[in-house]
Design a protein around this motif. Structure first.
Motif, mmCIF file in Angstrom:
data_model
loop_
_atom_site.group_PDB
_atom_site.id
_atom_site.type_symbol
_atom_site.label_atom_id
_atom_site.label_comp_id
_atom_site.label_asym_id
_atom_site.label_seq_id
_atom_site.Cartn_x
_atom_site.Cartn_y
_atom_site.Cartn_z
ATOM 1 N N ASP A 258 -7.884 -3.263 3.740
ATOM 2 C CA ASP A 258 -9.165 -3.751 4.263
ATOM 3 C C ASP A 258 -9.468 -3.196 5.656
ATOM 4 O O ASP A 258 -10.289 -3.741 6.384
ATOM 5 C CB ASP A 258 -9.221 -5.278 4.272
ATOM 6 N N ASN A 259 -8.786 -2.095 5.993
ATOM 7 C CA ASN A 259 -9.068 -1.391 7.248
ATOM 8 C C ASN A 259 -9.309 0.076 6.923
ATOM 9 O O ASN A 259 -8.387 0.781 6.511
ATOM 10 C CB ASN A 259 -7.890 -1.532 8.214
ATOM 11 N N PRO A 260 -10.549 0.551 7.088
ATOM 12 C CA PRO A 260 -10.875 1.930 6.707
ATOM 13 C C PRO A 260 -10.074 2.982 7.459
ATOM 14 O O PRO A 260 -9.953 4.126 7.002
ATOM 15 C CB PRO A 260 -12.370 2.045 7.017
ATOM 16 N N ALA A 261 -9.486 2.624 8.579
ATOM 17 C CA ALA A 261 -8.701 3.585 9.349
ATOM 18 C C ALA A 261 -7.467 4.051 8.586
ATOM 19 O O ALA A 261 -6.909 5.111 8.885
ATOM 20 C CB ALA A 261 -8.292 2.963 10.680
ATOM 21 N N TYR A 262 -7.055 3.275 7.582
ATOM 22 C CA TYR A 262 -5.848 3.624 6.829
ATOM 23 C C TYR A 262 -6.163 4.181 5.446
ATOM 24 O O TYR A 262 -5.260 4.358 4.626
ATOM 25 C CB TYR A 262 -4.946 2.397 6.713
ATOM 26 N N ALA A 263 -7.435 4.477 5.179
ATOM 27 C CA ALA A 263 -7.834 5.075 3.902
ATOM 28 C C ALA A 263 -7.578 6.573 3.964
ATOM 29 O O ALA A 263 -8.401 7.345 4.460
ATOM 30 C CB ALA A 263 -9.298 4.778 3.622
ATOM 31 N N LEU A 264 -6.422 6.994 3.464
ATOM 32 C CA LEU A 264 -5.981 8.376 3.623
ATOM 33 C C LEU A 264 -6.178 9.221 2.373
ATOM 34 O O LEU A 264 -5.675 10.339 2.309
ATOM 35 C CB LEU A 264 -4.495 8.396 4.029
ATOM 36 N N GLY A 265 -6.900 8.703 1.389
ATOM 37 C CA GLY A 265 -7.116 9.463 0.168
ATOM 38 C C GLY A 265 -7.575 8.570 -0.960
ATOM 39 O O GLY A 265 -7.871 7.386 -0.769
ATOM 40 N N GLN A 266 -7.598 9.118 -2.164
ATOM 41 C CA GLN A 266 -8.123 8.393 -3.315
ATOM 42 C C GLN A 266 -7.217 7.247 -3.769
ATOM 43 O O GLN A 266 -7.659 6.370 -4.512
ATOM 44 C CB GLN A 266 -8.339 9.361 -4.476
ATOM 45 N N LYS A 267 -5.984 7.238 -3.336
ATOM 46 C CA LYS A 267 -5.074 6.161 -3.721
ATOM 47 C C LYS A 267 -5.227 4.925 -2.836
ATOM 48 O O LYS A 267 -4.531 3.932 -3.035
ATOM 49 C CB LYS A 267 -3.626 6.651 -3.676
ATOM 50 N N TYR A 268 -6.127 4.989 -1.876
ATOM 51 C CA TYR A 268 -6.351 3.866 -0.968
ATOM 52 C C TYR A 268 -7.690 3.232 -1.320
ATOM 53 O O TYR A 268 -8.740 3.865 -1.214
ATOM 54 C CB TYR A 268 -6.327 4.338 0.482
ATOM 55 N N ILE A 269 -7.645 1.972 -1.779
ATOM 56 C CA ILE A 269 -8.840 1.282 -2.247
ATOM 57 C C ILE A 269 -9.280 0.289 -1.167
ATOM 58 O O ILE A 269 -8.541 -0.638 -0.819
ATOM 59 C CB ILE A 269 -8.558 0.527 -3.570
ATOM 60 N N LEU A 270 -10.480 0.495 -0.649
ATOM 61 C CA LEU A 270 -10.959 -0.321 0.456
ATOM 62 C C LEU A 270 -11.705 -1.558 -0.051
ATOM 63 O O LEU A 270 -12.588 -1.459 -0.903
ATOM 64 C CB LEU A 270 -11.881 0.513 1.352
ATOM 65 N N VAL A 271 -11.341 -2.716 0.496
ATOM 66 C CA VAL A 271 -12.024 -3.979 0.189
ATOM 67 C C VAL A 271 -12.362 -4.670 1.510
ATOM 68 O O VAL A 271 -11.881 -4.283 2.575
ATOM 69 C CB VAL A 271 -11.137 -4.907 -0.675
ATOM 70 N N ALA A 272 -13.193 -5.695 1.428
ATOM 71 C CA ALA A 272 -13.583 -6.397 2.652
ATOM 72 C C ALA A 272 -12.427 -7.192 3.235
ATOM 73 O O ALA A 272 -12.248 -7.254 4.458
ATOM 74 C CB ALA A 272 -14.770 -7.313 2.365
ATOM 75 N N ASP A 273 -11.626 -7.810 2.372
ATOM 76 C CA ASP A 273 -10.491 -8.608 2.823
ATOM 77 C C ASP A 273 -9.403 -8.567 1.756
ATOM 78 O O ASP A 273 -9.663 -8.881 0.582
ATOM 79 C CB ASP A 273 -10.921 -10.055 3.083
ATOM 80 N N GLY A 274 -8.199 -8.192 2.148
ATOM 81 C CA GLY A 274 -7.120 -8.007 1.175
ATOM 82 C C GLY A 274 -6.726 -9.276 0.462
ATOM 83 O O GLY A 274 -6.538 -9.286 -0.767
#
Length: 454
Positions: free
Chosen positions: A58-74
């Motif tokens: 739930d922190n876009p700073a750690y979205a390092l590729g397609q295996k990282y799924i971003l949500v509003a709150d984990g």
């Protein structure tokens, strides 16, 4: 932002959830949850490297590729995923809460139902806002039943857990004095635990956000508090059990022996048969927990023989009313947790037990708030009135209500230690032998350290 449906499609392909990078299952979904002292988003990359198929962050700073799924709150994403999964299931789910006996009751119900059904039950005490979703997400198409334990130390927590697990059946073991600080007193405990009945009620309280569920409640007809709570809510689908001869009890029972292991006789009030079963449990207070497991088994069509096999086969291994025979003593290990209600029944059990030399070792009770001094004093007095030979109290809260100098001169003078470490020194200096010893205290006291001294 990924939706719940997006994540559910990934879950169907990777139906194992991980929340700890030290225990990553290959091909799992890693949920980066925040704690008071950590932010698991910082471990997302490590989770992927360890074999997780995807990391839910739930922190876009750690979205390092397609295996990282971003949500509003984990955490919310995990809970909503579990709720969505629950809606796809068409099996009975039994939810249970209560002040005392939750885990033992859950284990007994699971032991009984597992005689016939593929049953999943809460592991250990994973009974909170994280543990309940994780348990639900372990339910597969092969499971025919689930038993979900729900714990709480504040109001509205059981309401949240019910909204996630959506139990078709539910029960409250009892309502007593525990987590008084968080609940705001005994009435707060009653209201908080009563959220289980609120969920099951056919018509929710006016202004409440509950939907109409009309679930089935298992209720101990001996318990005046639970019966009153039932009446207040107008529960219509109720299955009763108890020790008395209540005309509506589906099963009733009584103890034949309790020194120290329980043997009970129970009656199937629907078919009329009477049966006896020997258990591996100690403590007369566990009779109610056994009876509700029998009632659940009977409700779902198990035979008396299957029910007895489940009850007789259950052996507690979680430091809850667990019997341990050492070379010198018989220990009742009940140091997983403690509160005034459970202390009282444990002391009463020792009082009635037919045994030789009997010793009480009681540790402080946590989360008592403003009631701490009064509740520790009440337990102290209860212990001093009990038919036992020695009384040992451990912790600053018990020490703070220790007897005055004049009172301490009486023959039943109790022993006080400020810490468990002090108690260990004292017990090494004055060892206890040939005794039945109850060791009970809150989990934070870590009284398991005493066991090696017996």
């Amino acid at each position: 932002m990924a939706t719940t449906e997006d994540i559910y499609q990934l879950y169907l392909q990777h139906p194992v959830i991980s929340t700890d990078t030290r225990k990553i299952a290959p091909g799992s979904l890693f949920f980066a949850l925040k704690g008071d002292k950590f932010d698991a988003n910082t471990f997302a990359e490590k989770a992927i490297e360890a074999g997780a198929a995807y990391a839910i962050i739930d922190n876009p700073a750690y979205a390092l590729g397609q295996k990282y799924i971003l949500v509003a709150d984990g955490l919310t994403a995990l809970q909503e995923l579990a709720t969505h999964h629950r809606r796809q299931l068409h099996i009975p789910i039994i939810g249970l809460t209560g002040t005392n006996g939750k885990t033992t009751t859950k284990e007994l119900i699971n032991a009984v139902l597992s005689q016939r059904f593929n049953t999943l039950a809460t592991e250990g005490n994973l009974n909170n806002h994280i543990g309940v979703p994780l348990t639900l997400l372990k339910i597969t198409a092969e499971h025919e039943m689930a038993v979900i334990e729900m714990g709480a130390n504040h109001q509205r927590e059981i309401a949240l857990l019910c909204s996630i697990a959506q139990p078709s059946h539910g029960l409250i073991t009892n309502v007593g004095k525990a987590h008084l600080e968080g609940f705001g007193g005994v009435e707060g405990v009653k209201k908080g635990k009563g959220e289980m009945y609120d969920y099951l009620t056919p018509q929710p309280p006016e202004g409440d956000a509950f939907e109409k569920h009309n679930g089935v409640a298992f209720i101990n007809s001996d318990d005046a508090v639970l019966m009153a709570m039932k009446d207040e809510r107008g529960l219509s689908s109720v299955i009763y059990y108890g020790k008395n001869d209540h005309s509506d009890n589906i099963v009733s029972g009584k103890l034949l022996d309790s020194s120290p292991l329980l043997i009970l006789e129970w009656k199937d009030n629907l078919e009329g048969g009477t049966y006896t079963v020997a258990t591996h449990l100690t403590g007369a207070y566990n009779l109610d927990n056994i009876l509700v497991a029998i009632a659940v088994g009977s409700t779902f069509g198990l035979s008396p023989e299957e029910i007895n096999a489940g009850v007789a086969g259950y052996e507690p291994k979680n430091n809850r009313s667990q019997i341990l025979h050492t070379a010198n003593n018989t220990l009742i290990c009940d140091f997983y947790n403690a509160n005034p209600s459970s202390m009282f029944v444990a002391i009463e059990n020792m009082d009635k037990m037919q045994s030789g030399h009997k010793v009480l070792i009681l540790g402080d009770m946590f989360e008592m708030g403003d009631e701490s001094a009064a509740e520790h004093a009440a337990v102290l007095q209860k212990a001093r009135e009990a038919n036992v030979n020695e009384r040992i109290f451990i912790g600053k809260d018990f020490a703070s209500v220790s007897p005055t100098a004049d009172e301490s001169l009486t023959a039943d003078k109790p022993t006080f230690y400020l810490t468990a470490e002090d108690a260990m020194v004292g017990l090494k200096r004055n060892p206890i032998t040939n005794a039945t010893v109850l060791i009970k205290g809150s989990r934070g006291m870590a009284l398991e350290r005493l066991v090696a001294l017996f």
